[in-house]
Scaffold this motif. Structure first.
Motif, PDB file in Angstrom:
ATOM      1  N   PRO A   2       0.837  -1.208   0.000  1.00 31.48           N
ATOM      2  CA  PRO A   2       0.000   0.000   0.000  1.00 31.48           C
ATOM      3  C   PRO A   2       0.869   1.253   0.000  1.00 31.48           C
ATOM      4  O   PRO A   2       1.949   1.268   0.591  1.00 31.48           O
ATOM      5  N   PRO A   3       0.432   2.323  -0.648  1.00 31.28           N
ATOM      6  CA  PRO A   3       1.247   3.534  -0.732  1.00 31.28           C
ATOM      7  C   PRO A   3       1.608   4.131   0.623  1.00 31.28           C
ATOM      8  O   PRO A   3       2.628   4.772   0.771  1.00 31.28           O
ATOM      9  N   SER A   4       0.772   3.901   1.633  1.00 26.02           N
ATOM     10  CA  SER A   4       1.041   4.466   2.960  1.00 26.02           C
ATOM     11  C   SER A   4       2.092   3.666   3.729  1.00 26.02           C
ATOM     12  O   SER A   4       2.622   4.134   4.722  1.00 26.02           O
ATOM     13  N   GLU A   5       2.389   2.450   3.279  1.00 27.06           N
ATOM     14  CA  GLU A   5       3.337   1.596   3.981  1.00 27.06           C
ATOM     15  C   GLU A   5       4.749   1.825   3.445  1.00 27.06           C
ATOM     16  O   GLU A   5       5.012   1.666   2.265  1.00 27.06           O
ATOM     17  N   LYS A   6       5.652   2.197   4.332  1.00 26.76           N
ATOM     18  CA  LYS A   6       7.037   2.429   3.932  1.00 26.76           C
ATOM     19  C   LYS A   6       7.797   1.107   3.891  1.00 26.76           C
ATOM     20  O   LYS A   6       7.535   0.213   4.702  1.00 26.76           O
ATOM     21  N   PRO A   7       8.768   0.982   2.989  1.00 26.47           N
ATOM     22  CA  PRO A   7       9.613  -0.214   2.998  1.00 26.47           C
ATOM     23  C   PRO A   7      10.450  -0.257   4.283  1.00 26.47           C
ATOM     24  O   PRO A   7      10.760   0.781   4.866  1.00 26.47           O
ATOM     25  N   THR A   8      10.804  -1.448   4.704  1.00 22.14           N
ATOM     26  CA  THR A   8      11.575  -1.623   5.930  1.00 22.14           C
ATOM     27  C   THR A   8      13.067  -1.620   5.629  1.00 22.14           C
ATOM     28  O   THR A   8      13.534  -2.312   4.728  1.00 22.14           O
ATOM     29  N   LEU A   9      13.794  -0.852   6.432  1.00 20.84           N
ATOM     30  CA  LEU A   9      15.245  -0.720   6.320  1.00 20.84           C
ATOM     31  C   LEU A   9      15.865  -1.058   7.668  1.00 20.84           C
ATOM     32  O   LEU A   9      15.409  -0.567   8.704  1.00 20.84           O
ATOM     33  N   ILE A  10      16.900  -1.899   7.651  1.00 17.18           N
ATOM     34  CA  ILE A  10      17.666  -2.182   8.859  1.00 17.18           C
ATOM     35  C   ILE A  10      19.019  -1.499   8.721  1.00 17.18           C
ATOM     36  O   ILE A  10      19.684  -1.620   7.694  1.00 17.18           O
ATOM     37  N   LEU A  11      19.414  -0.803   9.780  1.00 19.95           N
ATOM     38  CA  LEU A  11      20.735  -0.189   9.856  1.00 19.95           C
ATOM     39  C   LEU A  11      21.527  -0.896  10.944  1.00 19.95           C
ATOM     40  O   LEU A  11      21.020  -1.086  12.061  1.00 19.95           O
ATOM     41  N   VAL A  12      22.762  -1.302  10.626  1.00 19.00           N
ATOM     42  CA  VAL A  12      23.610  -2.000  11.597  1.00 19.00           C
ATOM     43  C   VAL A  12      24.955  -1.285  11.659  1.00 19.00           C
ATOM     44  O   VAL A  12      25.660  -1.200  10.647  1.00 19.00           O
ATOM     45  N   ASP A  13      25.282  -0.771  12.826  1.00 16.77           N
ATOM     46  CA  ASP A  13      26.577  -0.120  13.022  1.00 16.77           C
ATOM     47  C   ASP A  13      26.885  -0.140  14.510  1.00 16.77           C
ATOM     48  O   ASP A  13      25.991   0.082  15.327  1.00 16.77           O
ATOM     49  N   ASP A  14      28.114  -0.420  14.871  1.00 12.48           N
ATOM     50  CA  ASP A  14      28.465  -0.483  16.287  1.00 12.48           C
ATOM     51  C   ASP A  14      28.661   0.904  16.893  1.00 12.48           C
ATOM     52  O   ASP A  14      28.794   1.032  18.107  1.00 12.48           O
ATOM     53  N   GLU A  15      28.668   1.944  16.071  1.00 12.61           N
ATOM     54  CA  GLU A  15      28.805   3.306  16.577  1.00 12.61           C
ATOM     55  C   GLU A  15      27.434   3.973  16.637  1.00 12.61           C
ATOM     56  O   GLU A  15      26.819   4.255  15.610  1.00 12.61           O
ATOM     57  N   GLU A  16      26.963   4.217  17.858  1.00 12.82           N
ATOM     58  CA  GLU A  16      25.622   4.786  18.093  1.00 12.82           C
ATOM     59  C   GLU A  16      25.403   6.101  17.350  1.00 12.82           C
ATOM     60  O   GLU A  16      24.344   6.349  16.813  1.00 12.82           O
ATOM     61  N   ARG A  17      26.416   6.949  17.340  1.00 19.66           N
ATOM     62  CA  ARG A  17      26.282   8.272  16.723  1.00 19.66           C
ATOM     63  C   ARG A  17      25.995   8.149  15.218  1.00 19.66           C
ATOM     64  O   ARG A  17      25.102   8.807  14.690  1.00 19.66           O
ATOM     65  N   ILE A  18      26.714   7.266  14.561  1.00 21.00           N
ATOM     66  CA  ILE A  18      26.496   7.052  13.124  1.00 21.00           C
ATOM     67  C   ILE A  18      25.124   6.435  12.896  1.00 21.00           C
ATOM     68  O   ILE A  18      24.394   6.829  11.987  1.00 21.00           O
ATOM     69  N   HIS A  29      11.759   8.158   4.546  1.00 23.64           N
ATOM     70  CA  HIS A  29      11.554   7.296   3.383  1.00 23.64           C
ATOM     71  C   HIS A  29      11.319   5.826   3.734  1.00 23.64           C
ATOM     72  O   HIS A  29      10.799   5.078   2.912  1.00 23.64           O
ATOM     73  N   PHE A  30      11.749   5.411   4.912  1.00 24.24           N
ATOM     74  CA  PHE A  30      11.700   4.004   5.309  1.00 24.24           C
ATOM     75  C   PHE A  30      11.165   3.844   6.722  1.00 24.24           C
ATOM     76  O   PHE A  30      11.256   4.758   7.539  1.00 24.24           O
ATOM     77  N   ARG A  31      10.668   2.672   7.006  1.00 24.25           N
ATOM     78  CA  ARG A  31      10.446   2.232   8.391  1.00 24.25           C
ATOM     79  C   ARG A  31      11.805   1.711   8.844  1.00 24.25           C
ATOM     80  O   ARG A  31      12.314   0.728   8.299  1.00 24.25           O
ATOM     81  N   VAL A  32      12.414   2.375   9.781  1.00 21.38           N
ATOM     82  CA  VAL A  32      13.806   2.096  10.145  1.00 21.38           C
ATOM     83  C   VAL A  32      13.886   1.252  11.412  1.00 21.38           C
ATOM     84  O   VAL A  32      13.286   1.584  12.435  1.00 21.38           O
ATOM     85  N   LEU A  33      14.646   0.163  11.320  1.00 19.21           N
ATOM     86  CA  LEU A  33      15.029  -0.641  12.474  1.00 19.21           C
ATOM     87  C   LEU A  33      16.536  -0.482  12.597  1.00 19.21           C
ATOM     88  O   LEU A  33      17.269  -0.790  11.647  1.00 19.21           O
ATOM     89  N   ALA A  34      17.019   0.030  13.714  1.00 22.38           N
ATOM     90  CA  ALA A  34      18.444   0.288  13.882  1.00 22.38           C
ATOM     91  C   ALA A  34      18.974  -0.487  15.070  1.00 22.38           C
ATOM     92  O   ALA A  34      18.319  -0.568  16.107  1.00 22.38           O
ATOM     93  N   THR A  35      20.176  -1.058  14.908  1.00 28.36           N
ATOM     94  CA  THR A  35      20.771  -1.828  15.984  1.00 28.36           C
ATOM     95  C   THR A  35      22.291  -1.787  15.899  1.00 28.36           C
ATOM     96  O   THR A  35      22.858  -1.674  14.812  1.00 28.36           O
ATOM     97  N   THR A  36      22.921  -1.895  17.062  1.00 24.80           N
ATOM     98  CA  THR A  36      24.374  -2.004  17.119  1.00 24.80           C
ATOM     99  C   THR A  36      24.807  -3.472  17.122  1.00 24.80           C
ATOM    100  O   THR A  36      25.991  -3.759  17.055  1.00 24.80           O
ATOM    101  N   ASP A  37      23.851  -4.381  17.193  1.00 25.75           N
ATOM    102  CA  ASP A  37      24.139  -5.810  17.308  1.00 25.75           C
ATOM    103  C   ASP A  37      23.769  -6.555  16.022  1.00 25.75           C
ATOM    104  O   ASP A  37      22.589  -6.655  15.677  1.00 25.75           O
ATOM    105  N   PRO A  38      24.751  -7.092  15.304  1.00 25.96           N
ATOM    106  CA  PRO A  38      24.458  -7.831  14.072  1.00 25.96           C
ATOM    107  C   PRO A  38      23.486  -9.002  14.274  1.00 25.96           C
ATOM    108  O   PRO A  38      22.666  -9.280  13.407  1.00 25.96           O
ATOM    109  N   LYS A  39      23.573  -9.662  15.418  1.00 22.31           N
ATOM    110  CA  LYS A  39      22.679 -10.803  15.670  1.00 22.31           C
ATOM    111  C   LYS A  39      21.221 -10.349  15.774  1.00 22.31           C
ATOM    112  O   LYS A  39      20.311 -11.040  15.325  1.00 22.31           O
TER     113      LYS A  39
END
Length: 95
Positions: A2-18, A29-39
């Motif tokens: 649906p046009p109202s639903e954003k694609p999901t993006l995962i960001l993985v980086d061990d540096e919180e600031r980045i 632009h995205f539904r963002v899931l961010a984590t410092t943990d690759p697992k």
């Protein structure tokens, strides 16, 4: 999708600031899931449809290349992007 639903993006980086900066940039632009943990990122991929994952290369638990290799096995249609400060492509490709 649906046009109202954003694609999901995962960001993985061990540096919180980045991670915070990238998430702020991508949220419009995205539904963002961010984590410092690759697992944790891999758990997200197993649990739901993920359109894009962006991972830093240099992380203590596992390299970004390893994360993206596992994502490919779990979800072959997920677009995978590797961030690196390496100036030598061979150093990234060999990991």
């Amino acid at each position: 999708m649906p046009p109202s639903e954003k694609p999901t993006l995962i960001l993985v980086d061990d540096e919180e600031r980045i991670l915070r900066s990238l998430a702020m940039l991508m949220r419009p632009h995205f539904r963002v899931l961010a984590t410092t943990d690759p697992k944790t990122a891999l758990e997200y991929v197993r649990e739901e449809r993920v359109h894009v994952i962006v991972s830093d290369q240099r992380m203590p638990v596992m390299s970004g290349a390893e994360v993206l290799r596992e994502v490919r096995a779990i979800s072959p249609n997920t677009m995978r992007v590797l961030l690196t400060g390496y100036s030598d492509l061979a150093a990234v490709v060999s990991s």
